[in-house]
Design an enzyme around this catalytic site. Structure first.
Site, PDB file in Angstrom:
ATOM      1  N   HIS A 125      -6.287   5.432  -3.289  1.00 28.85           N
ATOM      2  CA  HIS A 125      -5.438   6.456  -2.658  1.00 28.85           C
ATOM      3  C   HIS A 125      -4.863   7.481  -3.633  1.00 28.85           C
ATOM      4  O   HIS A 125      -4.346   8.508  -3.184  1.00 28.85           O
ATOM      5  CB  HIS A 125      -4.285   5.839  -1.859  1.00 28.85           C
ATOM      6  CG  HIS A 125      -4.660   5.393  -0.488  1.00 28.85           C
ATOM      7  ND1 HIS A 125      -4.909   6.266   0.540  1.00 28.85           N
ATOM      8  CD2 HIS A 125      -4.848   4.151   0.007  1.00 28.85           C
ATOM      9  CE1 HIS A 125      -5.217   5.589   1.627  1.00 28.85           C
ATOM     10  NE2 HIS A 125      -5.205   4.291   1.326  1.00 28.85           N
ATOM     11  N   HIS A 140       0.192   6.338  -1.095  1.00 24.74           N
ATOM     12  CA  HIS A 140      -0.712   6.340   0.052  1.00 24.74           C
ATOM     13  C   HIS A 140      -1.148   7.791   0.241  1.00 24.74           C
ATOM     14  O   HIS A 140      -1.660   8.391  -0.707  1.00 24.74           O
ATOM     15  CB  HIS A 140      -0.055   5.715   1.290  1.00 24.74           C
ATOM     16  CG  HIS A 140      -1.028   5.454   2.391  1.00 24.74           C
ATOM     17  ND1 HIS A 140      -1.028   6.144   3.580  1.00 24.74           N
ATOM     18  CD2 HIS A 140      -2.086   4.588   2.476  1.00 24.74           C
ATOM     19  CE1 HIS A 140      -2.013   5.727   4.344  1.00 24.74           C
ATOM     20  NE2 HIS A 140      -2.680   4.776   3.701  1.00 24.74           N
ATOM     21  N   HIS A 185      -9.563  -0.743  -2.372  1.00 24.24           N
ATOM     22  CA  HIS A 185     -10.506  -0.381  -1.306  1.00 24.24           C
ATOM     23  C   HIS A 185     -10.914   1.086  -1.459  1.00 24.24           C
ATOM     24  O   HIS A 185     -10.317   1.974  -0.895  1.00 24.24           O
ATOM     25  CB  HIS A 185      -9.931  -0.660   0.083  1.00 24.24           C
ATOM     26  CG  HIS A 185      -8.656   0.060   0.415  1.00 24.24           C
ATOM     27  ND1 HIS A 185      -7.537   0.007  -0.364  1.00 24.24           N
ATOM     28  CD2 HIS A 185      -8.318   0.848   1.478  1.00 24.24           C
ATOM     29  CE1 HIS A 185      -6.563   0.717   0.185  1.00 24.24           C
ATOM     30  NE2 HIS A 185      -7.017   1.249   1.288  1.00 24.24           N
ATOM     31  N   GLU A 229       0.843  -1.200   0.000  1.00 22.75           N
ATOM     32  CA  GLU A 229       0.000   0.000   0.000  1.00 22.75           C
ATOM     33  C   GLU A 229       0.882   1.255   0.000  1.00 22.75           C
ATOM     34  O   GLU A 229       1.129   1.869   1.017  1.00 22.75           O
ATOM     35  CB  GLU A 229      -0.934   0.004   1.217  1.00 22.75           C
ATOM     36  CG  GLU A 229      -1.983   1.094   1.146  1.00 22.75           C
ATOM     37  CD  GLU A 229      -2.982   1.025   2.277  1.00 22.75           C
ATOM     38  OE1 GLU A 229      -4.030   1.678   2.170  1.00 22.75           O
ATOM     39  OE2 GLU A 229      -2.713   0.334   3.279  1.00 22.75           O
ATOM     40  N   ASP A 271     -11.225  -3.228   4.064  1.00 22.34           N
ATOM     41  CA  ASP A 271     -10.265  -2.449   4.851  1.00 22.34           C
ATOM     42  C   ASP A 271     -10.382  -2.764   6.341  1.00 22.34           C
ATOM     43  O   ASP A 271     -10.164  -1.895   7.186  1.00 22.34           O
ATOM     44  CB  ASP A 271     -10.419  -0.948   4.608  1.00 22.34           C
ATOM     45  CG  ASP A 271      -9.155  -0.162   4.970  1.00 22.34           C
ATOM     46  OD1 ASP A 271      -8.143  -0.790   5.356  1.00 22.34           O
ATOM     47  OD2 ASP A 271      -9.178   1.080   4.880  1.00 22.34           O
TER      48      ASP A 271
END
Length: 416
Positions: A202, A161, A223, A134, A352
């Site tokens: 993100h 991120h 997500h 991530e 998540d």
């Protein structure tokens, strides 16, 4: 809250759970779970005890089984404000935690590096454990590091991120490179050349478009929500969803309350503003260190929670401003909007869990997926469409990425 409203909601959840048992579906392949981070923060990377509920965790093996999870992308997240070389080391530690977790529970978990692996592991009655990084900071702007992570089984990289990298713009920062610069486009191409999935959760919308301009294989969002229903920076605009359909990718809809509900998002913004006005300390603990080589992991102090005095000072505001209730129906609305715009072949689920404490009623841990499936079934979703949402779509994306890779590192069958 009206008298009896809590009991009414509890009865509704029980009814939904009963209905969910009647929905026949493919096991869930979820796009994002932060359990490795919680194991680091709370337990010094100790992996024992996942056969029962552990304090502070939303994930354990019994609840994964209750949620009918057959595949899980474990996020190996490290904060995006870490110096890049430090982030590489911390990401390696996170990957190690996933492998140790699978080794500790061989009857329940198995590392999966390809679509064939996922199908085999599910067929064996175990949970396929995939790995997703991530944040692009974790590769330290190095294609060699990227390829090394791929050889360790990493199946996706989220391009950013909450901070920009030198080559990609985050949704949480001012754009600096017009989405992607030449280095960023090279990273995207190299990921797809070796069969690693490009994850656009993100990133800023301008980055989403730049990545889709560059991509020759399907991408995913691990997500995220839909921006048409809630204009949150972490959600995906309709013009991107249309392109996702044409790209062949998949959006994993998330359960995070501030991404799902505009009312909850406004409440969270107000809460953070009041916390700052009161001059209370940063509620987010610093990134926890890993155990040193000679150190008992149990001796590493946990880095979770907020200051007790700060919580007490904030309690009057919470009493006057109760947290809004977010529902399974609201999550289903996001799923249905994504289906309407991108198509049923381009949706999935990315809860998540263990990355947030703000979750809808009935989706407070990994056992809750069948309730969401039951809600969608009650809205007329067919069994075949629920199967696509549950896991068939992401399996197709995995297989397509392997097929289109010019120098595939996978598939292989990992040692057992």
């Amino acid at each position: 809250m009206p008298l009896g409203a809590g009991a009414d909601r509890a009865n509704q959840l029980r009814d939904t759970t009963r209905r969910s048992s009647q929905v026949v579906m493919m096991p869930i392949i979820d796009g994002h779970n932060d359990l490795p981070m919680q194991l680091r923060a709370r337990y010094g990377y100790r992996v024992e005890g996942l056969t029962r509920s552990r304090p502070g965790l939303q994930t354990d093996i019994p609840r994964l089984r209750a949620g009918r999870v057959g595949g899980q992308f474990w996020s190996v997240y490290v904060p995006s404000d870490l110096p890049e070389p430090e982030a590489v080391v911390a990401t390696m530690e996170q990957i190690d935690a996933v492998y140790r977790m699978a080794a500790a529970y061989p009857g329940d978990l198995a590392i999966a590096c390809s679509a064939d692996d996922v199908e085999r592991v599910i067929g064996e009655g175990r949970i396929a454990s995939l790995i997703g990084i991530e944040g692009g900071h974790s590769i330290a702007t190095s294609l060699g590091v990227l390829r090394a992570f791929a050889r360790l089984g990493v199946r996706y990289l989220t391009l950013t991120h909450n901070h920009n990298t030198s080559w990609a713009d985050s949704a949480a920062a001012e754009p600096a490179v017009d989405g992607l610069n030449d280095d960023g486009r090279a990273v995207v191409r190299e990921m797809q050349r070796i069969g690693m999935l490009v994850d656009l959760s993100h990133v800023a919308p301008i980055t989403m478009h730049a990545a889709l301009d560059t991509a020759f294989a399907p991408v995913l969002f691990s997500h995220s929500g839909t921006r048409a229903l809630h204009d949150h920076r972490r959600n995906v605009p309709d013009d991107v969803l249309t392109r996702l359909r044409d790209n062949g990718g998949v959006l994993h809809l998330t359960f995070v309350s501030p991404f799902v509900s505009a009312e909850f998002g406004a409440w969270q913004d107000a809460a953070e503003a009041e916390w700052a006005r009161l001059g209370l300390p940063d509620p987010y603990p610093p990134f926890p260190r890993a155990p040193r080589p000679a150190e008992d992991p149990a001796a590493v102090p946990p880095r979770v929670g907020v200051d007790v005095a700060a919580e007490a000072a904030f309690r009057p505001w919470l009493a006057a401003n109760p947290r809004p209730v977010v529902t399974i129906a609201q999550v289903a609305d996001h799923v249905e909007h994504a289906r309407e715009v991108a198509g049923v072949d381009h949706v999935g689920l990315g809860g998540d869990f263990d990355g947030t404490t703000d979750l809808p009623e009935g989706l407070s841990d990994v056992s809750g997926y069948p309730r969401l499936l039951a809600e969608l079934s009650s809205r007329g979703w067919s069994g075949a469409d629920l199967d696509k949402l549950s896991g068939r779509n992401v399996l197709r994306v995995l297989r397509d990425s392997e097929r289109l890779a010019q120098e595939p590192l996978w598939p292989r069958t990992p040692a057992r």
